[in-house]
Design a protein around this motif. Structure first.
Motif, mmCIF file in Angstrom:
data_model
loop_
_atom_site.group_PDB
_atom_site.id
_atom_site.type_symbol
_atom_site.label_atom_id
_atom_site.label_comp_id
_atom_site.label_asym_id
_atom_site.label_seq_id
_atom_site.Cartn_x
_atom_site.Cartn_y
_atom_site.Cartn_z
ATOM 1 N N ALA A 218 1.779 -6.034 -12.025
ATOM 2 C CA ALA A 218 1.080 -4.830 -11.572
ATOM 3 C C ALA A 218 1.803 -4.154 -10.419
ATOM 4 O O ALA A 218 2.368 -4.806 -9.538
ATOM 5 C CB ALA A 218 -0.347 -5.182 -11.136
ATOM 6 N N LEU A 219 1.806 -2.837 -10.443
ATOM 7 C CA LEU A 219 2.380 -1.999 -9.400
ATOM 8 C C LEU A 219 3.762 -2.474 -9.007
ATOM 9 O O LEU A 219 4.657 -2.578 -9.839
ATOM 10 C CB LEU A 219 1.437 -1.963 -8.176
ATOM 11 N N ALA A 220 3.959 -2.827 -7.718
ATOM 12 C CA ALA A 220 5.295 -3.189 -7.240
ATOM 13 C C ALA A 220 5.512 -4.693 -7.254
ATOM 14 O O ALA A 220 6.472 -5.191 -6.679
ATOM 15 C CB ALA A 220 5.489 -2.648 -5.822
ATOM 16 N N GLY A 221 4.594 -5.434 -7.884
ATOM 17 C CA GLY A 221 4.673 -6.887 -7.836
ATOM 18 C C GLY A 221 5.962 -7.445 -8.385
ATOM 19 O O GLY A 221 6.582 -8.319 -7.807
ATOM 20 N N GLY A 222 6.393 -6.935 -9.538
ATOM 21 C CA GLY A 222 7.641 -7.417 -10.112
ATOM 22 C C GLY A 222 7.539 -8.854 -10.544
ATOM 23 O O GLY A 222 6.575 -9.269 -11.168
ATOM 24 N N ALA A 223 8.538 -9.641 -10.170
ATOM 25 C CA ALA A 223 8.591 -11.043 -10.572
ATOM 26 C C ALA A 223 7.527 -11.854 -9.856
ATOM 27 O O ALA A 223 7.075 -11.509 -8.766
ATOM 28 C CB ALA A 223 9.975 -11.614 -10.267
ATOM 29 N N LEU B 34 -9.045 -2.304 -4.049
ATOM 30 C CA LEU B 34 -8.869 -2.421 -5.504
ATOM 31 C C LEU B 34 -9.957 -1.692 -6.288
ATOM 32 O O LEU B 34 -9.674 -0.989 -7.258
ATOM 33 C CB LEU B 34 -8.823 -3.894 -5.909
ATOM 34 N N ILE B 35 -11.212 -1.852 -5.882
ATOM 35 C CA ILE B 35 -12.302 -1.269 -6.688
ATOM 36 C C ILE B 35 -12.391 0.243 -6.548
ATOM 37 O O ILE B 35 -12.929 0.914 -7.427
ATOM 38 C CB ILE B 35 -13.675 -1.901 -6.336
ATOM 39 N N THR B 36 -11.851 0.786 -5.455
ATOM 40 C CA THR B 36 -11.839 2.244 -5.310
ATOM 41 C C THR B 36 -10.625 2.868 -5.990
ATOM 42 O O THR B 36 -10.564 4.097 -6.150
ATOM 43 C CB THR B 36 -11.836 2.649 -3.822
ATOM 44 N N GLY B 37 -9.634 2.028 -6.353
ATOM 45 C CA GLY B 37 -8.461 2.517 -7.081
ATOM 46 C C GLY B 37 -7.414 3.207 -6.231
ATOM 47 O O GLY B 37 -6.417 3.711 -6.762
ATOM 48 N N VAL B 38 -7.594 3.217 -4.904
ATOM 49 C CA VAL B 38 -6.644 3.950 -4.052
ATOM 50 C C VAL B 38 -5.263 3.295 -4.035
ATOM 51 O O VAL B 38 -4.265 3.947 -3.735
ATOM 52 C CB VAL B 38 -7.180 4.072 -2.606
ATOM 53 N N TRP B 39 -5.197 2.015 -4.394
ATOM 54 C CA TRP B 39 -3.903 1.318 -4.377
ATOM 55 C C TRP B 39 -2.953 1.847 -5.446
ATOM 56 O O TRP B 39 -1.741 1.652 -5.359
ATOM 57 C CB TRP B 39 -4.119 -0.180 -4.569
ATOM 58 N N GLN B 40 -3.487 2.523 -6.457
ATOM 59 C CA GLN B 40 -2.659 3.054 -7.539
ATOM 60 C C GLN B 40 -2.226 4.492 -7.314
ATOM 61 O O GLN B 40 -1.436 5.031 -8.084
ATOM 62 C CB GLN B 40 -3.431 2.971 -8.860
ATOM 63 N N SER B 41 -2.737 5.117 -6.262
ATOM 64 C CA SER B 41 -2.461 6.536 -6.043
ATOM 65 C C SER B 41 -1.067 6.784 -5.485
ATOM 66 O O SER B 41 -0.518 7.876 -5.645
ATOM 67 C CB SER B 41 -3.496 7.133 -5.083
ATOM 68 N N GLY B 42 -0.513 5.761 -4.819
ATOM 69 C CA GLY B 42 0.800 5.948 -4.185
ATOM 70 C C GLY B 42 0.731 6.786 -2.936
ATOM 71 O O GLY B 42 1.750 7.187 -2.378
ATOM 72 N N ALA C 101 -3.425 -4.300 2.923
ATOM 73 C CA ALA C 101 -2.966 -3.115 2.193
ATOM 74 C C ALA C 101 -1.461 -3.190 1.933
ATOM 75 O O ALA C 101 -0.985 -2.882 0.830
ATOM 76 C CB ALA C 101 -3.309 -1.856 2.985
ATOM 77 N N LEU C 102 -0.696 -3.613 2.934
ATOM 78 C CA LEU C 102 0.752 -3.742 2.767
ATOM 79 C C LEU C 102 1.095 -4.827 1.753
ATOM 80 O O LEU C 102 2.063 -4.722 1.008
ATOM 81 C CB LEU C 102 1.413 -4.055 4.118
ATOM 82 N N ALA C 103 0.275 -5.890 1.710
ATOM 83 C CA ALA C 103 0.506 -6.968 0.741
ATOM 84 C C ALA C 103 0.305 -6.458 -0.683
ATOM 85 O O ALA C 103 1.104 -6.753 -1.583
ATOM 86 C CB ALA C 103 -0.445 -8.135 1.013
ATOM 87 N N ILE C 104 -0.757 -5.685 -0.911
ATOM 88 C CA ILE C 104 -1.028 -5.150 -2.247
ATOM 89 C C ILE C 104 0.039 -4.132 -2.639
ATOM 90 O O ILE C 104 0.496 -4.093 -3.786
ATOM 91 C CB ILE C 104 -2.435 -4.524 -2.293
ATOM 92 N N THR C 105 0.465 -3.315 -1.679
ATOM 93 C CA THR C 105 1.506 -2.323 -1.953
ATOM 94 C C THR C 105 2.820 -3.003 -2.328
ATOM 95 O O THR C 105 3.507 -2.589 -3.261
ATOM 96 C CB THR C 105 1.725 -1.416 -0.722
ATOM 97 N N ALA C 106 3.185 -4.066 -1.603
ATOM 98 C CA ALA C 106 4.473 -4.722 -1.816
ATOM 99 C C ALA C 106 4.459 -5.727 -2.950
ATOM 100 O O ALA C 106 5.458 -5.888 -3.665
ATOM 101 C CB ALA C 106 4.913 -5.418 -0.518
#
Length: 444
Positions: free
Chosen positions: A248-253, A315-323, A72-77
């Motif tokens: 996507a999201l906080a991925g950046g470069a 990812l499939i539940t979309g909670v990663w985009q809710s912040g 989860a922290l990896a996807i967030t960051a």
């Protein structure tokens, strides 16, 4: 710490092992699983743990909140693309684990009490000689710092706070310090009751807990995946897409995505880090290659299967985009999407057992590092400091704790990978000899 040089050392080193061995470990998974069944166990061999107990102990250090909160922290960051780079660390990590775990048994050494020990510090001392002793000391210091229980207990308490304390009005968003500290004290007492029995007891506990918790967690994630089955292809496409664009999201470069993915992958499966080599080095065997074959199954179970299921659920539940939330809380939100109020409760049960099993294993790693530095006759004092760290970790900041531990993992990787690369010819000689003898045995 997780700059380009270290990524090259870890991922490039794994690719070197893969090519140098001509993918030899990848061709012998069947034999590795046969070893795990106990078919080749011999009670008269040197060592403390059976092959299965050694793998369970090593997995208890990796299968836990690294899979649940770390993903989860990896996807967030780093965005969804970070998952792809976690997969890459696991694929090359199979070869890395084969080499490092084989070395952990091949170059075992005696501590100050005369007891046989494994791990990168002994591999360096016995395999490379006294002129490299400074590198062994460097690993022991980094290992002592990197195997603290603070992240595991911090995320366990966060889970208990969300799923138990708040619903039952035992704590509130503004006032939860006493609850957190109380849970930390309780966890410290539970862990003390296990680690007071030393490694054999840890091995027995993890051998029972780890398989049951993995099966339970996989059943939970299977439910999430089945209810969102139509969205799974899109989730895989998102991972591959973001892995090379990083937008996507906080991925950046792109570099950020790779950095996050590799570092979190290493935190999850520990391939090339060296901590798990201390567990595999305690295996009861006179054949180093056998333990290498057992160890290489770790990244497959840990990252390619369990971490992938966690990532897909998020990812499939979309909670990663809710912040809303990070770490274990984000994973809990994914389960809530499918199971409602039961989601966090079921996940809490998993987190309790997985985190406590990891904490007990990390005590073993830390005590062995301390014993190497100050003498094994003094390492028993570490239990008191360790229990105090459990309490302190329960009330700390997750970001501060996680960033510190990730930095220490990077530090541990340097001596582990350098020693394995330097000793690769000797490890391959042992592998060729073992498989030649094994072929003769099978044929005759």
């Amino acid at each position: 710490m997780w700059g380009l040089p270290l990524i090259i050392l870890l991922v490039g080193g794994g690719l070197f092992f893969l090519l140098y061995s001509r993918a030899l470990p990848y061709r012998h998974f069947g034999h590795g699983f046969a070893i795990l069944t106990g078919r080749y166990d011999n009670d008269s061999d040197k060592g403390t743990l059976s092959h299965f107990q050694a793998l369970a102990t090593a997995l208890s250090g990796t299968l836990g909140l690294g899979n649940i909160a770390g993903v989860a922290l990896a996807i967030t960051a780093g965005g969804p693309g970070a998952v792809f780079w976690m997969w890459l660390t696991a694929i090359v990590g199979i070869a890395t684990k084969f080499f490092t775990a084989t070395a952990a048994v091949q170059f075992r050494g005696k501590d100050s009490l005369g007891q046989l020990q494994g791990g990168p510090m002994y591999v360096i001392r016995e395999g490379l000689g006294k002129k490299w002793l400074w590198l062994a000391g460097f690993f022991a210091i980094a290992g002592l710092c990197g195997t603290q229980p603070v992240f595991q207990i911090n995320q366990l308490v966060a889970m208990l706070r969300t799923s138990v304390a708040f619903p039952l009005n035992l704590a509130s968003e503004q006032n939860h310090l006493l609850f957190d500290a109380g849970m930390g004290v309780l966890a410290a007492l539970l862990v003390f009751s296990v680690i007071s029995g030393s490694l054999p007891r840890v091995g027995k506990v993890t051998a029972r807990l780890v398989p049951a918790m993995v099966v339970g967690y996989m059943l939970m994630t299977a439910g999430v995946l089945l209810t969102h089955a139509s969205e799974i292809p899109a989730a895989f496409a998102l991972i591959f897409n973001d892995a090379f664009t990083g937008q996507a999201l906080a991925g950046g470069a792109l570099g950020k995505v790779i950095q996050v993915g590799v570092s979190r992958g290493a935190f999850s499966n520990e391939a090339g880090i060296g901590t798990e080599s201390m567990a595999h080095g305690a295996a009861r065997t006179n054949e180093p290659v056998r333990e290498g074959l057992v160890a290489m199954t770790g990244p497959v179970i840990d990252t390619l299967i369990v971490c992938t299921c966690t990532a897909l659920a998020i990812l499939i539940t979309g909670v990663w985009q809710s912040g809303d939330g990070d770490g274990v809380t984000l994973t809990a939100n994914a389960f809530s999407d499918t199971y409602g109020l039961w989601g966090p409760i079921l996940l809490t049960v998993m987190v309790i057992f997985l985190s406590l099993s990891t904490i007990t294993t990390f005590w073993y790693y830390g005590s062995k590092c301390l014993g190497f530095l100050i003498g094994a006759q003094h390492q028993h004092h570490y239990v008191w400091a360790y229990c105090l760290l459990i309490v302190l970790g329960s009330i700390g900041s997750v970001n501060m704790i996680f960033n510190f531990l990730i930095g220490m993992y990077a530090a541990m990787a340097i001596p582990t990978m350098v020693s394995a690369l330097l000793l690769a010819p000797k490890i391959m000689d042992a592998a060729r000899d073992y498989f030649a003898r094994q072929k003769n045995t099978d044929n005759g």
